[in-house]
Design a protein around this motif. Structure first.
Motif, PDB file in Angstrom:
ATOM      1  N   PHE A 251       0.827  -1.195   0.000  1.00  0.00           N
ATOM      2  CA  PHE A 251       0.000   0.000   0.000  1.00  0.00           C
ATOM      3  C   PHE A 251       0.865   1.250   0.000  1.00  0.00           C
ATOM      4  O   PHE A 251       2.040   1.215   0.315  1.00  0.00           O
ATOM      5  CB  PHE A 251      -0.978   0.012   1.189  1.00  0.00           C
ATOM      6  N   VAL A 252       0.247   2.354  -0.378  1.00  0.00           N
ATOM      7  CA  VAL A 252       0.906   3.655  -0.455  1.00  0.00           C
ATOM      8  C   VAL A 252       0.174   4.593   0.494  1.00  0.00           C
ATOM      9  O   VAL A 252      -1.055   4.612   0.528  1.00  0.00           O
ATOM     10  CB  VAL A 252       0.822   4.214  -1.904  1.00  0.00           C
ATOM     11  N   LEU A 253       0.933   5.357   1.271  1.00  0.00           N
ATOM     12  CA  LEU A 253       0.330   6.374   2.126  1.00  0.00           C
ATOM     13  C   LEU A 253       0.060   7.611   1.286  1.00  0.00           C
ATOM     14  O   LEU A 253       0.932   8.056   0.540  1.00  0.00           O
ATOM     15  CB  LEU A 253       1.281   6.764   3.258  1.00  0.00           C
ATOM     16  N   THR A 254      -1.138   8.144   1.391  1.00  0.00           N
ATOM     17  CA  THR A 254      -1.422   9.430   0.749  1.00  0.00           C
ATOM     18  C   THR A 254      -1.665  10.452   1.849  1.00  0.00           C
ATOM     19  O   THR A 254      -2.036  10.093   2.965  1.00  0.00           O
ATOM     20  CB  THR A 254      -2.644   9.359  -0.181  1.00  0.00           C
ATOM     21  N   PHE A 255      -1.452  11.705   1.508  1.00  0.00           N
ATOM     22  CA  PHE A 255      -1.553  12.754   2.508  1.00  0.00           C
ATOM     23  C   PHE A 255      -2.665  13.712   2.129  1.00  0.00           C
ATOM     24  O   PHE A 255      -2.698  14.237   1.014  1.00  0.00           O
ATOM     25  CB  PHE A 255      -0.204  13.456   2.671  1.00  0.00           C
ATOM     26  N   ARG A 256      -3.569  13.922   3.060  1.00  0.00           N
ATOM     27  CA  ARG A 256      -4.783  14.692   2.797  1.00  0.00           C
ATOM     28  C   ARG A 256      -4.485  16.092   2.292  1.00  0.00           C
ATOM     29  O   ARG A 256      -5.087  16.538   1.323  1.00  0.00           O
ATOM     30  CB  ARG A 256      -5.648  14.750   4.052  1.00  0.00           C
ATOM     31  N   ALA A 257      -3.553  16.780   2.920  1.00  0.00           N
ATOM     32  CA  ALA A 257      -3.252  18.158   2.500  1.00  0.00           C
ATOM     33  C   ALA A 257      -2.710  18.172   1.070  1.00  0.00           C
ATOM     34  O   ALA A 257      -3.096  19.016   0.269  1.00  0.00           O
ATOM     35  CB  ALA A 257      -2.260  18.803   3.460  1.00  0.00           C
ATOM     36  N   GLY A 258      -1.837  17.228   0.763  1.00  0.00           N
ATOM     37  CA  GLY A 258      -1.290  17.149  -0.591  1.00  0.00           C
ATOM     38  C   GLY A 258      -2.359  16.845  -1.624  1.00  0.00           C
ATOM     39  O   GLY A 258      -2.373  17.416  -2.714  1.00  0.00           O
ATOM     40  N   LEU A 259      -3.280  15.957  -1.287  1.00  0.00           N
ATOM     41  CA  LEU A 259      -4.367  15.622  -2.218  1.00  0.00           C
ATOM     42  C   LEU A 259      -5.309  16.805  -2.416  1.00  0.00           C
ATOM     43  O   LEU A 259      -5.748  17.082  -3.539  1.00  0.00           O
ATOM     44  CB  LEU A 259      -5.136  14.395  -1.730  1.00  0.00           C
TER      45      LEU A 259
END
Length: 135
Positions: free
Chosen positions: A9-17
């Motif tokens: 899995f890959v971590l995504t970051f809310r602020a970046g998205l």
């Protein structure tokens, strides 16, 4: 158990998205290519891409993929890396997503924050403002 549950899995970051979603410079094809690249991430956010393969998998022209990659480099979503054989490599901004050891991610974040503080101090020096070294 579904096959996808066994995948890394890959971590995504809310602020970046949220920042990406609000960026009006990017177009729909950019996001499709970006999602494809996130799905192909290798350790420490590196990705090797064949524009031809990406174009075929997404049903886009090679030129559309090339333009999307160029825009993502321009907007600092991707950083170009060395070529491996004939394939270009890119590194995805860790502000958007991350695939790798979390300890390394924390180090990268601290380095980015230190760079930002240095840039702010440098700008203050250029502007002749008094420096607050403790911040």
């Amino acid at each position: 158990m579904p096959r996808w549950l066994k995948e890394p899995f890959v971590l995504t970051f809310r602020a970046g998205l949220r920042e990406l979603a609000a960026d009006r410079r990017c177009v729909g094809e950019d996001y499709r290519v970006l999602l494809h690249l996130v799905g192909c991430l290798e350790w420490d956010n590196w990705v090797r891409v064949s524009q031809k393969d990406v174009a075929e998998e997404l049903g886009l022209s090679r030129q559309s993929v090339w333009r999307a990659l160029r825009r993502m480099v321009q907007y600092e979503i991707l950083q170009p890396g060395p070529k491996l054989g004939h394939l270009p490599t890119y590194r995805l901004s860790p502000q958007v997503a991350y695939f790798g050891p979390l300890k390394r991610r924390r180090e990268q974040r601290r380095q980015a924050e230190a760079r930002q503080r240095l840039e702010a101090l440098s700008e203050a020096l250029r502007a002749g403002q008094p420096l607050d070294v403790m911040t």
